[in-house]
Design a protein around this motif. Structure first.
Motif, PDB file in Angstrom:
ATOM      1  N   MET A  10       0.968  -1.121  -0.091  1.00 49.11           N
ATOM      2  CA  MET A  10      -0.285  -0.058  -0.008  1.00 49.11           C
ATOM      3  C   MET A  10       0.908   1.413   0.074  1.00 49.11           C
ATOM      4  N   PRO A  11       0.490   2.378  -0.761  1.00 48.20           N
ATOM      5  CA  PRO A  11       1.061   3.557  -0.818  1.00 48.20           C
ATOM      6  C   PRO A  11       1.180   4.056   0.691  1.00 48.20           C
ATOM      7  N   GLY A  12       2.532   4.260   0.960  1.00 50.11           N
ATOM      8  CA  GLY A  12       2.860   4.775   2.414  1.00 50.11           C
ATOM      9  C   GLY A  12       3.295   3.814   3.362  1.00 50.11           C
ATOM     10  N   ALA A  13       3.027   2.557   3.020  1.00 47.01           N
ATOM     11  CA  ALA A  13       3.544   1.393   3.856  1.00 47.01           C
ATOM     12  C   ALA A  13       4.836   1.091   3.888  1.00 47.01           C
ATOM     13  N   PRO A  14       5.736   0.592   4.944  1.00 49.45           N
ATOM     14  CA  PRO A  14       6.980   0.333   4.823  1.00 49.45           C
ATOM     15  C   PRO A  14       7.046  -0.739   3.941  1.00 49.45           C
TER      16      PRO A  14
END
Length: 257
Positions: A10-14
């Motif tokens: 997901m965009p933003g997830a490490p």
């Protein structure tokens, strides 16, 4: 303290962790002996670089700094992005700094190295042929990423605005902590440590690696020439120890419950 593979994309997830060291060969020997990693060549856009594999699955990256670059040796957490250039603009718009890139990492993806308004360094990764860590939560793999900073309230909004996190505070009189969520799933944390944050280290992202036995892993770190900074201790998420490798890169090993 673990995230599913789909969540990590997901965009933003490490989505990836990478270490730039001065001696790539010695660093590979250390982590190979500690975690059982094997290594294959990776993108060379910033110099010599190898990808670490565990049972044939990509788990992390190790690179070598140029001899004239006297930079701190540290693990870098990369946050997933659908558009690295747009993420870089967002970072700048909310007071962060983009120090490297965005630039292409061969066919693997597009990346940037940035820092938040308090100076904590992190990466941005727009995956193409390589989308990130293939496995998480098993011994020898990354399991959690946490920003260690002076306080959560002054930097939390930056990450919420830039990456779309929702945050939930841990309610405690003496514990300043935000858990960061994407679509209802916990993906990372922010730990405010106040005066315990040293001037030498400053705000930084901490990588947690899963192990089957935290005490044994800490002993093995010392045997391999690393250092135990905080001995194994119990936490709400499992027994953990804070350690440093042969060049001083700090990370945490955690035996999950």
């Amino acid at each position: 303290m673990t995230t599913e593979p789909a969540t990590r994309r997901m965009p933003g997830a490490p989505c990836w962790v990478s270490l730039m060291a001065h001696g790539l060969s010695a660093t590979q020997e250390f982590y190979g002996a500690l975690f059982g990693w094997e290594f294959r060549p990776g993108p060379q856009h910033l110099g010599p670089y190898a990808r670490a594999f565990l049972d044939g699955r990509e788990v992390a990256g190790l690179g070598e700094l140029a001899p004239d670059r006297h930079l701190p040796v540290a693990w870098t957490t990369y946050l997933a992005s659908d558009d690295a250039d747009a993420s870089a603009e967002q970072i700048r718009s909310y007071g962060g700094t983009v120090g490297v890139g965005p630039l292409d990492a061969d066919e693997a993806g597009r990346m940037a190295i940035a820092s938040d308004p308090h100076g904590a360094i992190f990466g941005i990764w727009q995956g193409r042929s390589m989308t990130g860590t293939a496995v998480s939560g098993e011994p020898g793999t990354p399991v959690w990423n946490e920003l260690v900073t002076q306080d959560t309230h002054s930097v939390g909004p930056f990450y919420e605005h830039v990456f779309g996190f929702e945050s939930e505070a841990v309610v405690s009189a003496d514990f300043d902590y935000l858990t960061l969520y994407l679509k209802g799933r916990a993906v990372a944390g922010i730990h405010g440590v106040g005066s315990a944050l040293t001037r030498e280290r400053g705000p930084h992202w901490m990588t947690y690696f899963a192990v089957s036995d935290a005490d044994a892993a800490a002993r093995r770190v010392a045997e391999l020439g690393g250092h135990v900074l905080r001995p194994a201790r119990d936490s709400a998420h499992g027994r953990l120890a804070t350690v440093a490798d042969v060049e001083g890169a700090v990370f945490t090993v955690i035996e999950q419950r």
